[in-house]
Design an enzyme around this catalytic site. Structure first.
Site, mmCIF file in Angstrom:
data_model
loop_
_atom_site.group_PDB
_atom_site.id
_atom_site.type_symbol
_atom_site.label_atom_id
_atom_site.label_comp_id
_atom_site.label_asym_id
_atom_site.label_seq_id
_atom_site.Cartn_x
_atom_site.Cartn_y
_atom_site.Cartn_z
ATOM 1 N N CYS A 106 9.502 79.611 26.644
ATOM 2 C CA CYS A 106 8.704 79.034 26.875
ATOM 3 C C CYS A 106 7.619 79.382 27.696
ATOM 4 O O CYS A 106 6.749 78.100 28.626
ATOM 5 C CB CYS A 106 10.495 78.596 27.904
ATOM 6 N N LYS A 157 12.160 68.681 27.529
ATOM 7 C CA LYS A 157 13.034 68.698 28.236
ATOM 8 C C LYS A 157 13.543 66.693 29.250
ATOM 9 O O LYS A 157 14.000 66.722 29.370
ATOM 10 C CB LYS A 157 12.594 69.297 30.178
ATOM 11 N N GLU A 210 31.792 82.765 24.586
ATOM 12 C CA GLU A 210 31.373 82.070 23.637
ATOM 13 C C GLU A 210 31.219 83.161 22.133
ATOM 14 O O GLU A 210 31.785 83.008 21.175
ATOM 15 C CB GLU A 210 30.754 80.675 23.400
ATOM 16 N N GLU A 247 15.720 65.710 26.831
ATOM 17 C CA GLU A 247 16.911 66.130 26.415
ATOM 18 C C GLU A 247 17.469 65.056 27.664
ATOM 19 O O GLU A 247 18.704 65.071 27.633
ATOM 20 C CB GLU A 247 17.166 67.838 26.907
ATOM 21 N N GLU A 299 27.704 81.065 27.476
ATOM 22 C CA GLU A 299 27.304 81.640 25.752
ATOM 23 C C GLU A 299 27.505 82.357 25.238
ATOM 24 O O GLU A 299 28.256 82.823 24.401
ATOM 25 C CB GLU A 299 25.577 81.211 25.856
ATOM 26 N N CYS A 343 19.326 76.987 24.608
ATOM 27 C CA CYS A 343 19.064 75.925 25.567
ATOM 28 C C CYS A 343 17.912 75.506 25.199
ATOM 29 O O CYS A 343 16.902 74.863 25.820
ATOM 30 C CB CYS A 343 18.545 77.738 26.185
ATOM 31 N N SER A 366 25.115 77.462 19.524
ATOM 32 C CA SER A 366 26.543 77.318 20.947
ATOM 33 C C SER A 366 26.835 76.308 21.900
ATOM 34 O O SER A 366 25.660 74.966 21.206
ATOM 35 C CB SER A 366 25.902 78.139 22.521
ATOM 36 N N GLU A 420 24.496 61.573 26.548
ATOM 37 C CA GLU A 420 25.750 61.722 26.628
ATOM 38 C C GLU A 420 25.776 62.672 27.797
ATOM 39 O O GLU A 420 26.629 63.116 28.687
ATOM 40 C CB GLU A 420 26.218 63.048 25.331
#
Ligand code: SF4
Ligand code: SF4
Lengths: 261, 531
Positions: B436, B281, B203, B284, B200, B222, B242, B289
């Site tokens: 978190c 999560k 990037e 996710e 990241e 994230c 990102s 994908e």
């Protein structure tokens, strides 16, 4: 009875939270049964689920459109269940609710057959079963409260008020053109205390389409006038039965009381 | 709580009823013969107090949030719901989800899976979707190699489940517990947090230097709740996100490729579990994908992450296994995917990703160690809802960054940027208040969750970061080894294949109600927890 209480359900406003079904269970002290959910794609309307909420994956303008349909006793203005009940266990109160008295119920289940909306349910699993259905929180109404489900609804999809007033509101909403042009319950079965408006044709959401707009007791009377003898005989029979069951219930209640002590 | 009104009726006796009782009519006399009860069915229960006012006073706080029965992250047990309305409070006021969309609904129960409602729900009616059974089954299966990773904030949360004060540091005990539960390797999500920073950060530098066409500000990616939020409400910002995957997904991807190759383990036998402070999560890990390893090995069925457990679920597993937490030794993570820097550790706290990125990006641009400021980046620490900082980077110039946590704050920040009243190069957003460590999968504390608990957990992470010697992601030896022997360099072709992703607009599933949203946003949120 246009001054009586009613609920207007705006199906476009329901988010499917199911608060109404929980409020009903909380207030009425009804148990939960995993095998008979009150909400979801296939809820089960039974003696413990006086109200259900069905998720309908419908379509609108070619796009998927989910709607959630709350169902409970419609609390007819002129209820067929009341006129079919020969032991006077079913009664339309002045305040609007159609209530029943299990202590008077003879267990004949005529009301179940008479109801155009298939509302009354039988407590099949009980030793002394009785018919069971939504009371529109008659005791809350008697104390100036609204039905528990309408209180809990966070979106205003359920609106409690005077029937006449709610019909006015409903028709004003229809004028916006965002709804199908019908207030379900305005005429069905001679008019009901629960009224629905929707943006998707009622038929697609599982509403009964062919409910007569004539008052059902009027139809029933037509037949019953022809059979006074049967009626009288029936009434006598049911009165007897009612007394019998009454006694059984009192004994059972007494025994339960003993057990609790 | 008030009882049913008919409680009163049960004990009243009036003349009419007495008469009825006497003629043996409709009423049932009780055993004593003096109490008459006109039986009305129902009305045997109660409702919370707010529902007991006369009907012309509608309750202020009422109802509950809708939850999809198919929600992969959270479930609700109707038997425990008391219609207190707390889930609506947090979903609407802190997260700006409930009530933000116009009715009628389209074809979705709008939810970003943050699980804050599981923390606010006083009865625990809302909880994580339970994945313990699946994990236990895998642990019992002799053909499976069950490997686990633990997120940064889990080690400052788990102790609370065993009676320790908020923020207690239990990293070593957590590792030991996982081994005793039968996990064959215990890896650290901190390792891939460092990897995230490498990718990241690189990037970001490409965007800053114009090497890449992707727009600024770059947004962190994230937090899966935040990502879904952008996909629902700000699809036009998706190019700003990102492309780097979250640390959880990166670990899953390198586990079944790099690690499997290096150790000769058949990737098909690996069952990859993660312990997260987060319910999103779970969602996710189930995004279609996220089967990078499957694509790498040309085996579509291979998922990068097979099961996600919250900290609460892990605690339950430990309690059920009868582990005595106090007597557990301190153990260390397994190697190859087990080393993590202090920069990775503070990922668990709001502002932490930003601070970690600054340390490494500064080094990447200047070739020098970042100044002391970047090791205690005060402006982005703490619990104010929106934070900003700017930094002079020699050879580049001024870099402006901003941080938000809780989605109400995120909206405020994004709308400012949209309106042109603020300009940033890099923005960090975490869905959960505090980051978190305040995640929907962390131990329940007070209801509603309190800032002092959040502060204790954050302090614990920051103290450990400050005390460590490895405080920069690019100094992580295992990361260096991963690039040397497998990925090549950050943003390499293979890195892109395994560690980067793209996003899908979910705008068609809802219609935003701008007026309602405006009203929600008018309620100021500055500190994390209070609307
Ligand atoms: S409480 Fe209201 S919004 Fe919730 S399911 Fe019932 S009718 Fe729909
Ligand atoms: S917070 Fe929990 S108990 Fe309260 S209304 Fe929501 S689901 Fe029900």
């Amino acid at each position: 009875m246009n001054g009586s209480n009613a609920v207007l359900v705006d199906l476009t406003q329901c988010v499917g939270c199911g608060s109404c079904t929980v409020a009903c269970k909380l207030w009425n002290g009804k148990p939960y049964d995993k095998g008979a959910p009150a909400t979801g794609l296939h809820p089960v309307a039974d003696h413990s689920n006086w109200t259900t909420l069905t998720q309908r994956k419908a379509e609108k303008d070619g796009a998927p459109a989910w709607r959630f349909v709350k169902a409970q006793c419609m609390h007819c203005e002129e209820p067929a269940c009341v006129s079919s009940c020969m032991s006077k266990a079913m009664r339309k109160t002045e305040q609007g609710p159609v209530v029943y008295r299990p202590d008077l119920c003879a267990g004949c289940r005529y009301c179940m057959m008479a109801c155009p909306f298939e509302v009354p349910k039988y407590e099949w699993g009980k030793v002394i079963p009785s018919v069971s259905k939504c009371q529109m929180c008659s005791t809350r109404l008697a104390h100036g409260r609204s039905p528990a489900c309408t209180d809990a609804c966070p979106t205003g999809a359920l609106r409690f008020g005077r029937r006449q007033e709610l019909l006015g509101i409903a028709h004003d909403k229809l004028k916006t053109g965002r709804y199908v042009n019908k207030v379900y319950g305005e005429r069905e079965a001679g008019g009901t205390s629960w009224l629905y408006i929707s943006d998707i044709p009622f038929g697609q959401l599982g509403f009964k389409a062919n409910v007569t707009s004539e008052s059902l007791p009027a139809i029933a009377e037509h037949y019953m006038r022809k059979t006074p003898a049967l009626l009288l005989g029936g009434a006598a029979l049911f009165m007897g039965l009612s007394k019998l069951i009454q006694r059984k219930k009192a004994v059972a209640a007494a025994e339960e009381g003993k057990r609790e002590q | 709580m008030s009882k049913s009104f008919d409680a009163k009726e049960k004990t009243t006796i009036d003349r009419r009823n007495m008469l009825k009782a006497l003629v043996g009519g409709c009423a049932t006399a009780s055993l004593t013969g003096c109490l008459v009860r006109e039986q009305e069915p129902g009305a045997k229960g109660w409702v919370p107090q707010q529902y007991d006012a006369p009907s012309n006073w509608p309750p202020q706080v009422r109802g509950r949030v809708p939850i999809d029965p198919e929600n992969p992250s959270i479930v609700r047990d109707d038997r425990k719901c008391v219609l207190c309305g707390q889930c609506i409070e947090v979903c609407k006021k802190i997260q700006t989800i409930y009530g933000s969309y116009a009715l009628p609904v389209k074809d979705d129960f709008i939810c970003i899976h943050c699980g804050q409602c599981t923390l606010w729900c006083p009865t625990g009616a809302i909880a994580e979707a339970d994945d313990r059974t699946r994990v236990l089954q895998a642990l019992k299966d002799p053909t499976k190699v069950v490997i686990v990773q633990t997120a940064p904030s889990t080690r400052v949360g788990l102790g609370e489940e065993f009676g320790m004060p908020a923020g207690s540091w239990v990293e070593g005990k957590q590792v030991a517990a996982l081994r005793r539960l039968g996990f064959s390797r215990v890896f650290d999500t901190n390792f891939t947090a460092d990897l995230t920073i490498m990718e990241e950060g690189s990037e970001l530098i490409e965007r800053l230097t114009g090497k890449s066409e992707a727009p600024l500000p770059q947004l962190t990616s994230c937090c899966p709740g935040w990502v879904k939020f952008v996909e629902y409400y700000y699809p036009e910002w998706m190019p700003n996100l990102s492309t780097a995957k979250s640390p959880q997904q990166m670990l899953g991807a390198v586990l079944k490729t790099y690690y499997a190759k290096k150790t000769g383990i058949d990737p098909r036998t690996i069952f990859s579990v993660s312990v997260m402070p987060c319910t999103a999560k779970k969602f996710e890990s189930a995004r279609p994908e996220f089967n990078a390893a499957g694509r790498y090995w040309k085996n579509d069925g291979l998922r990068d992450i097979d099961a996600v457990l919250t900290v609460r679920e892990l605690a339950l597993l430990m309690k059920e296994a009868g582990l005595d937490f106090a007597s557990l030794p301190e153990e260390s993570y397994d190697s190859l995917l087990g080393e993590g820097s202090g920069a990775a550790l503070i990922f668990g706290s709001t502002g932490g990703v930003m601070e970690a990125a600054v340390r490494t990006a500064y080094h990447a641009v200047t070739g020098q160690k970042a100044p002391a400021l970047a090791f205690d980046l005060a402006p982005v620490r703490g619990l104010s809802g929106v934070k900003e900082a700017s930094l002079d980077v020699p050879g580049h110039g001024k870099v402006c960054v901003a941080v938000a946590h809780g989605l109400h704050n995120a909206r405020t920040l994004l709308d400012r940027v949209k309106a042109g009243t603020a300009r940033y190069d890099f923005i960090e957003v975490m869905s959960c208040p505090g980051g978190c460590i305040g995640g929907g999968g962390m131990p329940r504390s007070s209801v509603p969750p309190a800032d002092d608990v959040r502060r204790s957990r954050i302090r614990s992470l920051q103290v450990k970061d400050a005390a460590g010697t490895l405080r920069e992601s690019h100094e992580n030896q295992e990361i260096k080894e991963l690039y040397r022997s497998f990925l090549g360099r950050p943003l390499s072709h293979l890195s892109h294949e395994l560690l980067h992703t793209d996003y899908v607009s979910r705008a068609k599933h809802l219609k935003v109600d701008p007026k309602a949203l405006e009203e929600i946003l008018a309620g100021q949120v500055t500190e994390a927890s209070r609307p």
